[in-house]
Motif scaffolding. Structure first.
Motif, short mmCIF file in Angstrom:
data_model
loop_
_atom_site.label_atom_id
_atom_site.label_comp_id
_atom_site.label_asym_id
_atom_site.label_seq_id
_atom_site.Cartn_x
_atom_site.Cartn_y
_atom_site.Cartn_z
N ASN A 9 28.95 57.13 69.26
CA ASN A 9 30.36 57.46 69.09
C ASN A 9 31.02 57.94 70.38
O ASN A 9 32.20 57.68 70.60
CB ASN A 9 30.53 58.49 67.96
CG ASN A 9 30.51 57.81 66.61
OD1 ASN A 9 31.51 57.26 66.17
ND2 ASN A 9 29.35 57.79 65.98
N LEU A 10 30.24 58.59 71.24
CA LEU A 10 30.80 58.97 72.54
C LEU A 10 31.12 57.73 73.36
O LEU A 10 32.14 57.65 74.03
CB LEU A 10 29.83 59.89 73.30
CG LEU A 10 29.77 61.32 72.78
CD1 LEU A 10 28.69 62.12 73.51
CD2 LEU A 10 31.12 62.01 72.92
N ALA A 12 31.92 54.89 72.10
CA ALA A 12 33.09 54.28 71.47
C ALA A 12 34.36 54.97 71.95
O ALA A 12 35.37 54.32 72.25
CB ALA A 12 32.98 54.36 69.96
N ILE A 13 34.32 56.29 72.06
CA ILE A 13 35.50 57.03 72.52
C ILE A 13 35.85 56.62 73.95
O ILE A 13 36.99 56.30 74.27
CB ILE A 13 35.25 58.56 72.46
CG1 ILE A 13 35.11 59.00 70.99
CG2 ILE A 13 36.36 59.34 73.16
CD1 ILE A 13 34.74 60.46 70.82
N ILE A 100 30.86 52.68 63.66
CA ILE A 100 31.19 53.97 64.26
C ILE A 100 32.16 54.71 63.36
O ILE A 100 32.78 54.11 62.49
CB ILE A 100 31.87 53.79 65.64
CG1 ILE A 100 32.88 52.64 65.57
CG2 ILE A 100 30.84 53.54 66.71
CD1 ILE A 100 33.82 52.61 66.73
N SER A 101 32.29 56.00 63.67
CA SER A 101 33.28 56.79 62.93
C SER A 101 34.68 56.33 63.34
O SER A 101 34.95 56.06 64.50
CB SER A 101 33.10 58.27 63.28
OG SER A 101 34.27 58.97 62.94
N SER A 104 36.39 58.23 66.05
CA SER A 104 36.10 57.95 67.46
C SER A 104 37.15 57.04 68.06
O SER A 104 37.50 57.17 69.24
CB SER A 104 34.73 57.28 67.61
OG SER A 104 33.75 58.12 67.09
N ALA A 107 40.11 59.23 68.51
CA ALA A 107 39.83 60.18 69.59
C ALA A 107 39.90 59.47 70.94
O ALA A 107 40.42 60.03 71.91
CB ALA A 107 38.46 60.82 69.40
N GLY A 108 39.42 58.24 70.99
CA GLY A 108 39.49 57.47 72.23
C GLY A 108 40.93 57.25 72.67
O GLY A 108 41.27 57.41 73.84
N LYS A 253 41.64 63.20 59.86
CA LYS A 253 40.48 62.52 59.28
C LYS A 253 40.76 62.15 57.83
O LYS A 253 40.46 61.04 57.38
CB LYS A 253 39.24 63.42 59.36
CG LYS A 253 38.08 62.90 58.55
CD LYS A 253 36.74 63.12 59.23
CE LYS A 253 35.58 62.62 58.38
NZ LYS A 253 35.71 61.23 57.96
#
Ligand code: ATP
Ligand code: MG
Lengths: 274, 325
Positions: A9-10, A12-13, A100-101, A104, A107-108, A253
Motif C-alpha cells: 500500500n505504501l 501504491a500511495i 490494495i486499499s 491508498s 492518500a496518494g 473511508k
C-alpha cells in the motif's frame, strides 16, 4: 510476492502521488498562475491594511491566509473532482481491481496534491515576506509543525471525503466547488482573523480545518497576538484539529466504502457519462 | 486442479436509475461456465450480449444479482481481495493513465498498485516494451501515442503484473491488422509459456476467436448458447463441407454418388462450354482424393476446384439468428 500489506500500500500511495509530483515539474505554466495571481490578491489586502494603518500583524496574517488559500483551492478543484475524472478516463476501475486499499489511492492523490501545493504556498509566503518586509517568529517550531501537519491531514481527509461524494454528484459537482470557494474565504478568515466573525460564526467555520489551523499559525508566528486576535488558545485549537483529523479520515473511508458498494450494486461506478 | 473460473447460475439484472422510468435489463441470465487453468477461452457475442458484464463480475467490479462466481477458487463476492491479487484486466479503446507521464512512467505507476518492487517492475516493463516494438517510445508522453501504440501499452499494463488469470475485453478493438497480430501472438505465447496461465477474452472478431481460442462460448441476450472448441462448434452446423468442380465434359458420372464420404452428388452439363459442373456434399474430407482420381480415370481434366467449410460465422448465425452488422 512476500511483501506485506503495508509495503504494497505504501508503494501504491507513492505510485499515485507520482503523476502529481512530476506533473508540477513538467508543466511550468502553473508557476505564473498559481504564485503570481494569489500574490496579487494578497498584496491588495496588504496595501489596504497598510493604508488604513492597521496593526503590523495584519499584513503577515493576510500573507499566511494567501498561502493557505492554495491548499483550499487544491482540495476543492483537484482532490474533490479527482475520482470523478478518474472514472471518466477509466482509471477508476483499474484502481478498483487492484489488490490494495482504496484509501491508498486517495492518500496518494492527497500526498501528490499536498506536495505540489506546498511548493506554491511556500513561494507565496517567501515572496510575500520579502516584499512586505515581514518578521515572523519561530519561537515554537515543534508546535508550528504539529499544527501544520494536523491541519493538512484533516484538510486532505476532508478532500478525500469530498472525492467520494463528488463521485455521486458527477458533473454537477463543480457548482458545489463554486459555492464553496468565496464563502469559505470569508468563513475561515483567510484575509482577516476569524475572531472578527464572532464566536458562533467562527465556531461554525471551524469545521473547515484551515480555519483553526490558520488561526493557530497566526498566533504562533506572532507571539502575543493571540490575546487580541486569536479565536481559541493554540492548545485548544490543536486538540480540535486532532479530532477533525480522525473524523475526516474516518468519514472519507466510510464514504469511499459506501460509494464502492453502491457502485458494485447499481453498476454505475464504472460507467462513463453518468 | 481447481478451475480458473467457475460460474454457477450467474444472473445480473440492472435496475433503471429511476423506478417507474424504463425497465430493468437482465444482462446475464443463469449463466453456467467453467474455464480450466491454462485455457485461452473466448466469449463471442453481439453487442449487449452481456460479455462485459460477465467480465466486470469476475473482476470484482460488479456484484451478481443471483448465482455464484469463483475466480482461482475464490468467491468474487466475499474473497475479492484474493481474487484481485491474481487477476488483471485490459479493455479495448482504453484511455487509462495520465497523458503527461511517459509510457514507462505510466506502466510503472500501475505496477505500484500491485506492490511490485520498482527495480523488478522497470526491468519487466523494458522487456515487454521491446517485445511489442515500443522500446523507442518508452520516454514519450502517453498522449503522443497512436491508438495502436496506446493499446499495446494497455496490454503491457495488464500482463506486466504477471496475473494468473487475465480478462481481455475486446483487446484488439479498432486496431489495424499489424497491431492486432502482435497482440494476438503475444496472448497465445503468454498462455503457453507457463502452465498456470489463463485468458478469458471477449471479441467481435470471428477470426480472432477461431484462431486464438481453445474453447469458445457463444453468448446472446445474457445466455450461453453453446460452449465448445471451435472445431466442435463448426460440426454443430448442418451445413456440411461442399466441393465444387468444373471439369472438361464428362460422360460417365455414375460412380461419384457411391464414393465413401460423399453424402450427396449432383451434376450439370454445360454443352456450350463443353464442361461438366460437379457438386458434392461431403461428410468426410478424405473423399476429395477419391473424387479427383475418379475424374482423372474417366479422362477428364479439372478446370477449377472450390471447397467450402462451415465457418464460425455460420455457427454464430445459426445460434444467434443473425450475424454481426
Ligand atoms: N451499468 C449498467 N446499467 C444498466 N444497464 C447496463 C449496465 N451495464 C450493462 N447494461 C446493459 O446490460 C446489457 C449487457 O451489456 P454488456 O455491456 O455486458 O454487453 P456486451 O456483450 O459487453 O456488449 P458490447 O459487445 O457492445 O460490448 C446491455 O443491454 C446493457 O445495456
Ligand atoms: Mg462489452
Amino acid at each position: 510476492m512476500t511483501d506485506t500489506w503495508l509495503v504494497t500500500n505504501l508503494r501504491a500511495i507513492r505510485g499515485r502521488a507520482y503523476p502529481r509530483v512530476i506533473g508540477s515539474k513538467r508543466e511550468l505554466s502553473w508557476l505564473f498562475f498559481d504564485i503570481t495571481l494569489p500574490l496579487l490578491t494578497v498584496s491588495a489586502y496588504a496595501y489596504i491594511y497598510k493604508y488604513i494603518q492597521a496593526p503590523d500583524e495584519f499584513v503577515g496574517f493576510v500573507i499566511l491566509g494567501g498561502a493557505m488559500t492554495a491548499f483550499w483551492l487544491n482540495i476543492l478543484w483537484m482532490m474533490a473532482s479527482q475520482l470523478y475524472w478518474e472514472k471518466e478516463i477509466g482509471n477508476l476501475q483499474l484502481y478498483l481491481i487492484a489488490p490494495i486499499s482504496r484509501m491508498s489511492i486517495l492518500a496518494g492523490m492527497a500526498v501528490g496534491g499536498l506536495f505540489m501545493t506546498a511548493i506554491r504556498a511556500s513561494a507565496t509566503m517567501v515572496i510575500g515576506v520579502l516584499l512586505f518586509g515581514i518578521v515572523l517568529s519561530f519561537a515554537q517550531p515543534v508546535m508550528l509543525i504539529l499544527i501544520f501537519v494536523v491541519t493538512m491531514i484533516s484538510l486532505y481527509g476532508m478532500g478525500m471525503m469530498f472525492a467520494s461524494l463528488y463521485l455521486l454528484l458527477g458533473r454537477e459537482a463543480y457548482h458545489l466547488s463554486n459555492l464553496l470557494t468565496e464563502p469559505v474565504y470569508l468563513a475561515s478568515g483567510l484575509y482577516f482573523p476569524v475572531k472578527a466573525l464572532g464566536f458562533w460564526a467562527a465556531a461554525g467555520a471551524s469545521i473547515i480545518p484551515i480555519t483553526l489551523g490558520l488561526d493557530a499559525l497566526r498566533q504562533l508566528f506572532y507571539p502575543g497576538s493571540g490575546a487580541e486576535y486569536g479565536f481559541l488558545s493554540v492548545n485548544t485549537e490543536l486538540a480540535i484539529l486532532a479530532v477533525l483529523c480522525v473524523a475526516f479520515l474516518w468519514l472519507s473511508k466510510y464514504s469511499l466504502d459506501y460509494m464502492e458498494k453502491l457502485g458494485k450494486t447499481t453498476g454505475r461506478l464504472t460507467l462513463r457519462w453518468q | 486442479m481447481q478451475s480458473a473460473v467457475e460460474v454457477k447460475g450467474l444472473t445480473r439484472v440492472f435496475e433503471p436509475k429511476k423506478k417507474k422510468e424504463g425497465k430493468s435489463v437482465t444482462a446475464l441470465n443463469k449463466v453456467d461456465l467453467r474455464i480450466a487453468r491454462g485455457e485461452l477461452f473466448g466469449l463471442l457475442g453481439p453487442n449487449g450480449a452481456g460479455k462485459t458484464t460477465l467480465l466486470k463480475i469476475l473482476s470484482t467490479l460488479l456484484l451478481p444479482t443471483a448465482g455464484k462466481a469463483f475466480v482461482a477458487g475464490f468467491d468474487v463476492e466475499k474473497d475479492f481481495t484474493e481474487v484481485r491479487k491474481r487477476i488483471n484486466m485490459v479493455s479495448g479503446g482504453e484511455i487509462s493513465g495520465y497523458g503527461l507521464l511517459t509510457v514507462k512512467e505510466n506502466l510503472w505507476m500501475f505496477t505500484q498498485f500491485y506492490g511490485m518492487k520498482s527495480s523488478v517492475a522497470k526491468q519487466r516493463i523494458d522487456e515487454m516494451l521491446a517485445q511489442f516494438g515500443l522500446a523507442d517510445k518508452k520516454d514519450e508522453k502517453v498522449r503522443t501515442l497512436s491508438t495502436g501504440q496506446r493499446q499495446k501499452m494497455n496490454v503491457i499494463r495488464g500482463f506486466v503484473t504477471d496475473p494468473e488469470i487475465i480478462f481481455l475485453d475486446e483487446p484488439t478493438l479498432g486496431l489495424d491488422v499489424n497491431a492486432s497480430r502482435v497482440i494476438r501472438e503475444f496472448i497465445v505465447d503468454w498462455v503457453q509459456a507457463k502452465d498456470n496461465r489463463t485468458v478469458l477474452l471477449t471479441t467481435h472478431y470471428m477470426m480472432e476467436a477461431d484462431q486464438l481460442c481453445d474453447r469458445i462460448a457463444i453468448i446472446d441476450d445474457g445466455r450461453i448458447l453453446a460452449c465448445d472448441t471451435p472445431e466442435n462448434l463448426k460440426k454443430l452446423v448442418k451445413m456440411n463441407r461442399t466441393l465444387k468442380l468444373d471439369v472438361t465434359s464428362l460422360k460417365d458420372t455414375s460412380k461419384f454418388g457411391s464414393l465413401t464420404g460423399v453424402e450427396q452428388f449432383t451434376f450439370q452439363d454445360d454443352a456450350e462450354k463443353d464442361q461438366t459442373h460437379l457438386k458434392f456434399i461431403l461428410t468426410d474430407d478424405s473423399a476429395v482424393t477419391e473424387i479427383i482420381s475418379e475424374v482423372q480415370s474417366k479422362g477428364a481434366r479439372i478446370l477449377s476446384l472450390q471447397k467450402t467449410e462451415p465457418t464460425l460465422e455460420d455457427v454464430f448465425i445459426k445460434m444467434v439468428g443473425k450475424g454481426f452488422e
